[in-house]
Design a protein around this motif. Structure first.
Motif, PDB file in Angstrom:
ATOM      1  N   PHE A   1       0.844  -1.183   0.000  1.00  0.00           N
ATOM      2  CA  PHE A   1       0.000   0.000   0.000  1.00  0.00           C
ATOM      3  C   PHE A   1       0.886   1.241   0.000  1.00  0.00           C
ATOM      4  CE2 PHE A   1      -2.075  -3.409   2.328  1.00  0.00           C
ATOM      5  CZ  PHE A   1      -3.338  -3.468   1.746  1.00  0.00           C
ATOM      6  N   TRP A   2       0.474   2.267  -0.715  1.00  0.00           N
ATOM      7  CA  TRP A   2       1.277   3.478  -0.699  1.00  0.00           C
ATOM      8  C   TRP A   2       0.393   4.712  -0.691  1.00  0.00           C
ATOM      9  CZ3 TRP A   2       1.645   7.381  -4.437  1.00  0.00           C
ATOM     10  CH2 TRP A   2       0.986   7.131  -5.642  1.00  0.00           C
ATOM     11  N   SER A   3       0.930   5.765  -0.103  1.00  0.00           N
ATOM     12  CA  SER A   3       0.249   7.056  -0.041  1.00  0.00           C
ATOM     13  C   SER A   3       1.296   8.129  -0.197  1.00  0.00           C
ATOM     14  CB  SER A   3      -0.478   7.208   1.300  1.00  0.00           C
ATOM     15  OG  SER A   3      -0.931   8.543   1.460  1.00  0.00           O
ATOM     16  N   ASN A   4       0.948   9.232  -0.893  1.00  0.00           N
ATOM     17  CA  ASN A   4       1.944  10.276  -1.107  1.00  0.00           C
ATOM     18  C   ASN A   4       2.043  11.241   0.070  1.00  0.00           C
ATOM     19  OD1 ASN A   4      -0.399  11.681  -1.347  1.00  0.00           O
ATOM     20  ND2 ASN A   4      -0.172  12.182  -3.532  1.00  0.00           N
TER      21      ASN A   4
ATOM     22  N   LYS B   1       0.643  10.557   9.473  1.00  0.00           N
ATOM     23  CA  LYS B   1      -0.454   9.640   9.743  1.00  0.00           C
ATOM     24  C   LYS B   1      -0.802   8.844   8.488  1.00  0.00           C
ATOM     25  CE  LYS B   1      -5.174   9.667  11.568  1.00  0.00           C
ATOM     26  NZ  LYS B   1      -5.789   8.960  10.457  1.00  0.00           N
ATOM     27  N   ILE B   2      -0.942   7.538   8.621  1.00  0.00           N
ATOM     28  CA  ILE B   2      -1.381   6.695   7.511  1.00  0.00           C
ATOM     29  C   ILE B   2      -2.847   6.992   7.239  1.00  0.00           C
ATOM     30  CG2 ILE B   2      -1.746   4.316   6.753  1.00  0.00           C
ATOM     31  CD1 ILE B   2       0.575   3.499   8.483  1.00  0.00           C
TER      32      ILE B   2
ATOM     33  N   GLN C   1       5.622   5.332   0.969  1.00  0.00           N
ATOM     34  CA  GLN C   1       5.244   6.653   0.480  1.00  0.00           C
ATOM     35  C   GLN C   1       5.287   6.747  -1.036  1.00  0.00           C
ATOM     36  OE1 GLN C   1       9.605   8.460   1.558  1.00  0.00           O
ATOM     37  NE2 GLN C   1       7.994   9.930   1.254  1.00  0.00           N
ATOM     38  N   VAL C   2       5.758   5.695  -1.713  1.00  0.00           N
ATOM     39  CA  VAL C   2       5.855   5.715  -3.180  1.00  0.00           C
ATOM     40  C   VAL C   2       5.371   4.385  -3.736  1.00  0.00           C
ATOM     41  CG1 VAL C   2       7.777   7.354  -3.244  1.00  0.00           C
ATOM     42  CG2 VAL C   2       8.238   4.908  -3.072  1.00  0.00           C
ATOM     43  N   PRO C   3       4.972   4.337  -5.014  1.00  0.00           N
ATOM     44  CA  PRO C   3       4.600   3.053  -5.641  1.00  0.00           C
ATOM     45  C   PRO C   3       5.781   2.100  -5.639  1.00  0.00           C
ATOM     46  CG  PRO C   3       3.926   4.914  -7.014  1.00  0.00           C
ATOM     47  CD  PRO C   3       4.805   5.477  -5.932  1.00  0.00           C
TER      48      PRO C   3
END
Length: 487
Positions: free
Chosen positions: A279-282, A288-289, A396-398
């Motif tokens: 899982f990733w988020s920018n 916080k996730i 934090q990245v693909p």
């Protein structure tokens, strides 16, 4: 193209085939694999080895005696006579085995890029060899042969075990030669050894490998190994490599070397990563996730944590690793818990044995600023892959941006290696197993200390580091499949 493939299929089926080729063709016919000429040729080589195992001589009874100090009560003359007698007995036993069985078959060393099927074919071969308890139900129409004990193991895990056996033996016999005793133990436990990911990045491994392998061959042990390095590229750039070169010569003399270097397809990358493992988020990785990802992690974690008490997991060499968030099947960590701490392969292997699922949050993009952390992370991926432990990551990245390439080279100053990194490169060292003892009496893997010039520069070449990133990315794709993991 289809007619050509059909004609080729008829031709290859018209001649007798062994169990590896049969198993391979069955998977092709079932649509599980695409036919690959290099894989088909390797299957034939493994079939030939399978057939030759029927005349494998037994493991000789050990005549090695631990070295005695000069103060031994038996005296130097008696000790010399004992050694001469043991040597004579060993010679006649070898002559008898050669007369009765012929020479033992040559081992096979398979090398090539990631994902071309080396380990897959070796595993088909391994499954085709009947262990003693499996052989009892075989009938005369099967591809059975004489009973043979066998073991399939990641090479680094095997070397960790060898170092641990030496460590344990030396605790009781500090002046004795441990290696002949350990080689005899290994031969009695498994006469066929299949090693995955054969690589040498540790000076301690490099120094004992030639002698260990010669002892195993002398005990009629057959070895099959896969590697991403040709023999002449093993331990390239390593400290005191000149002392390792005789092992390479011995490997070429006693093994059949099979290259799959011309195979360029990474079949792992064709696996659809739909198992919800990455899982990733920018957002800021240390922030916080997002709630959606958090909810999915909680679902994967499943069940309540086992109270508030941490669990202490035993590790080789008398060490332990602490887990603070866990349940019966899953352990949950931050990236910093496992990769910013002085942990190594032994710690990660112990965690994988204990937990079928490991969750790791907040994985940063791994670049030249995270060399030691990246090296540990790659080691964790390898341990999870080998044990089929499901590794769930948030980053934090693909995935295709996780490992940032850079260039690295080693400079030497007064005999001390220093790693110089240029900001565009791709490297993490692979395994290393040297154990160091602190003043407090604790043992650590040298590679886990994060000491520049020791864990990286002295024990790994830049090529080994770069390859580790490629292998890790390939494995993470495969490990993201729905069917990945163990029950």
């Amino acid at each position: 193209m289809d007619n050509k493939a059909a004609q080729h299929s008829v031709v290859r089926r018209s001649s007798p085939t062994g169990p590896v080729t049969v198993a391979y063709e069955n998977k092709v016919d079932a649509g599980e694999l695409r036919q690959d000429d290099a894989q088909f040729a390797l299957a034939a080589k493994l079939d030939a080895l399978h057939e030759s195992l029927s005349s494998l001589p037994p493991v000789p009874v050990c005549t090695h005696k631990a070295k005695k100090s000069s103060s031994t009560s038996s005296g130097p003359l008696l000790l010399s006579l004992e050694r001469t007698l043991a040597s004579t007995q060993s010679f006649f036993r070898k002559m008898f085995d050669l007369w009765s069985f012929g020479p033992p078959p040559r081992g096979i060393y398979i090398h090539g890029p990631v994902g071309v099927g080396k380990s897959f074919l070796m595993d088909l071969f391994y499954a085709s060899v009947d262990a003693p308890e499996e052989n009892q139900s075989c009938n005369k129409n099967s591809h059975s042969h004489a009973k043979i004990t066998k073991r399939r193991v990641h090479f680094h895990e095997f070397m960790l075990e060898v170092h641990h056996r030496i460590f344990v033996y030396k605790q009781k016999h500090p002046r004795d030669d441990a290696l002949p005793i350990i080689a005899q133990q290994l031969a009695q436990e498994a006469q066929l050894l299949c090693f995955d990911e054969f690589q040498v990045t540790d000076v301690a491994d490099a120094m004992i490998l030639k002698r260990l392998f010669l002892l195993l061959l002398d005990l009629n042990v057959v070895v099959v190994a896969t590697s991403n390095r040709a023999p002449e590229a093993l331990y390239e750039g390593g400290i005191n490599r000149s002392l390792f070169l005789p092992f390479i010569d011995m490997l070429k003399d006693t093994f059949d070397i099979i290259s799959m270097e011309n195979s360029s397809v990474d079949y792992r990358l064709e696996t659809r990563a739909d198992g919800q493992s990455y899982f990733w988020s920018n957002e800021d990785v240390y922030g916080k996730i997002n709630d959606n990802i958090q909810a999915q992690l909680e679902k994967i974690f499943g069940g309540n944590a086992s109270g508030t008490e941490a669990e202490i997991i035993p590790v080789l060499f008398g060490r332990t690793v602490k887990v603070t968030r866990l349940n019966d099947r899953c352990a949950w960590f931050n990236f910093s818990d496992l990769c910013y701490q002085p942990l190594g392969a032994a710690d990660y292997i112990a965690l994988c044995y204990r937990f079928p699922v490991i969750i790791m949050e907040r994985v940063p993009q791994l670049d030249a600023n995270h060399l030691n952390e990246a090296r540990r992370f790659v080691t964790l991926i390898d341990a999870c892959y080998e044990s089929r432990t499901r590794l769930v990551l948030t980053a934090q990245v693909p995935l295709d941006e996780l490992f940032v390439e850079f260039e690295a080279h080693v400079e030497s100053n007064d005999g001390d290696g220093e790693l110089i990194v240029n900001d565009k490169g791709g490297n993490s060292s692979s395994f290393a197993t040297t154990m160091i003892r602190t003043k407090e009496g604790k043992y650590y893997e040298w590679s886990a200390t994060g000491r520049v010039g020791v864990s990286l520069a002295q024990f790994s070449s830049a090529n080994d580091l770069a390859f580790s990133f490629r292998r890790a990315a390939s494995r993470l794709v495969e490990m993201g499949g729905k069917e990945w993991g163990r029950q």
